[in-house]
Structure formats: C-alpha cells, structure tokens
Write a protein that holds these residues in place. Structure first.
Motif, PDB file in Angstrom:
ATOM      1  N   GLU A 155     -15.636  31.158  57.170  1.00  0.00           N
ATOM      2  CA  GLU A 155     -15.652  32.622  57.253  1.00  0.00           C
ATOM      3  C   GLU A 155     -14.754  33.125  58.382  1.00  0.00           C
ATOM      4  O   GLU A 155     -14.057  34.131  58.222  1.00  0.00           O
ATOM      5  CB  GLU A 155     -17.082  33.142  57.426  1.00  0.00           C
ATOM      6  N   SER A 156     -14.747  32.432  59.521  1.00  0.00           N
ATOM      7  CA  SER A 156     -13.881  32.877  60.622  1.00  0.00           C
ATOM      8  C   SER A 156     -12.410  32.699  60.265  1.00  0.00           C
ATOM      9  O   SER A 156     -11.578  33.544  60.619  1.00  0.00           O
ATOM     10  CB  SER A 156     -14.226  32.123  61.902  1.00  0.00           C
ATOM     11  N   ILE A 161      -7.206  35.200  58.587  1.00  0.00           N
ATOM     12  CA  ILE A 161      -6.142  35.371  57.597  1.00  0.00           C
ATOM     13  C   ILE A 161      -6.078  36.818  57.131  1.00  0.00           C
ATOM     14  O   ILE A 161      -4.996  37.389  56.998  1.00  0.00           O
ATOM     15  CB  ILE A 161      -6.370  34.411  56.399  1.00  0.00           C
ATOM     16  N   ALA A 162      -7.231  37.419  56.901  1.00  0.00           N
ATOM     17  CA  ALA A 162      -7.259  38.794  56.430  1.00  0.00           C
ATOM     18  C   ALA A 162      -6.914  39.776  57.540  1.00  0.00           C
ATOM     19  O   ALA A 162      -6.552  40.930  57.263  1.00  0.00           O
ATOM     20  CB  ALA A 162      -8.639  39.125  55.865  1.00  0.00           C
ATOM     21  N   GLY A 163      -6.998  39.354  58.784  1.00  0.00           N
ATOM     22  CA  GLY A 163      -6.654  40.235  59.896  1.00  0.00           C
ATOM     23  C   GLY A 163      -7.772  41.142  60.310  1.00  0.00           C
ATOM     24  O   GLY A 163      -7.544  42.138  61.000  1.00  0.00           O
ATOM     25  N   THR A 164      -8.998  40.847  59.930  1.00  0.00           N
ATOM     26  CA  THR A 164     -10.124  41.706  60.300  1.00  0.00           C
ATOM     27  C   THR A 164     -10.788  41.258  61.590  1.00  0.00           C
ATOM     28  O   THR A 164     -11.666  41.940  62.084  1.00  0.00           O
ATOM     29  CB  THR A 164     -11.176  41.714  59.174  1.00  0.00           C
TER      30      THR A 164
END
Length: 165
Positions: A155-156, A161-164
C-alpha cells in the motif's frame, strides 16, 4: 539337471515375451508412412463406457448467458483509450517511457538467451530463484503478522507511485 531347468525357464520366458508382443501384419505392396504395427483396439465394458461418458458430459457442461453487458464493445474500448490519451498532458514522456520499457524487455530477453546458452548457469539461476521464492514465502506469506506487513508495504508503494504520499 540345473541346466535343463534353466533352459526350460528360458524357453517359457521367451514364449511369454513373444506372446506379449503384437504381431506385425504381413507385408503388402502398399507403402506406409509409419513403421508401427496396427494394434487391436482395447475393449472396455459398456457399463464403464457409459459411466465415463456420463461423468465426462457432467464435467464439461458450459453455461452460456445472454447478458450483453458482460461482452466488451470494441468501439467503447477505443473511445475510452482515446479519452485517456487526450487527458494525458505530457504525451512525449509517456512515449519515451513506453519505448524505454520495450527496449528494456528486449534487452532482458537477449540477456536471458545468453545466460541460457551457458551450460551450467541456467540450473544455478533456477536454484537461486527457488531459494528466493522459499525465503519470500517464509518471510512474508507464512505468518499472519508478516502478511499484514507485506500488505502495508504494498500500500505504501502504491501511494508513492500514485503521488498521494
């Protein structure tokens, strides 16, 4: 006396082996592509055939639904792809990354082919892979707490990768 028993045993074993071998058909004038003899078909009991046929028909029943929503539409797929491509701001970066990915796969294919041509190296690599797989299973999949740790790590990485994050 022992020689006669041995000779008798040899002759009976020879007779048994020749009885088990299929007979070759007599030579005919027609040419064959195969050198194998024609073997008689095995005869099974009809009850066994009926049971096996009924089991086979039960195992391979396929249910077909008339639900048209489950079938993907080609035009809809292309429209979705076009919308997503139009939404991309930096198209040149996507093209460069895509081309780099193709080149990386091509180079890794060449490298794997070279490794496979070395006689002992593929077996060593298989052992390394097997060892790593065993370690990974022991480290992350065997125990419940380690599975949770793996899930949080995944999850991390997704968030990075998603930048959140």
């Amino acid at each position: 006396m022992a020689t006669t028993v041995y000779a008798a045993a040899t002759s009976t074993s020879m007779a048994a082996t020749t009885a088990m071998l299929p007979r070759l058909p007599a030579r005919t004038t027609t040419a064959r592509c195969s050198a194998l003899p024609n073997l008689p078909a095995r005869s099974f009991s009809t009850s066994i055939k009926q049971v096996s046929e009924s089991k086979r028909s039960n195992l391979f029943q396929i249910k077909v639904s008339e639900d048209a929503s489950s079938a993907p539409d080609a035009n809809e797929l292309f429209n979705d792809l076009k919308e997503k491509w139009d939404a991309v701001e930096n198209k040149s970066t996507v093209i460069i990354y895509g081309g780099g990915g193709v080149v990386a796969i091509w180079l890794s294919s060449i490298l794997i082919g070279a490794i496979n041509s070395v006689p002992l190296l593929p077996k060593i690599m298989e052992l390394v892979g097997l060892g790593y797989t065993a370690w990974f299973v022991y480290r992350y999949l065997l125990f419940k707490s380690s599975r949770k740790e793996l899930a949080t790590d995944i999850e991390s990485i997704k968030k990075k990768i998603a930048g959140t994050e």
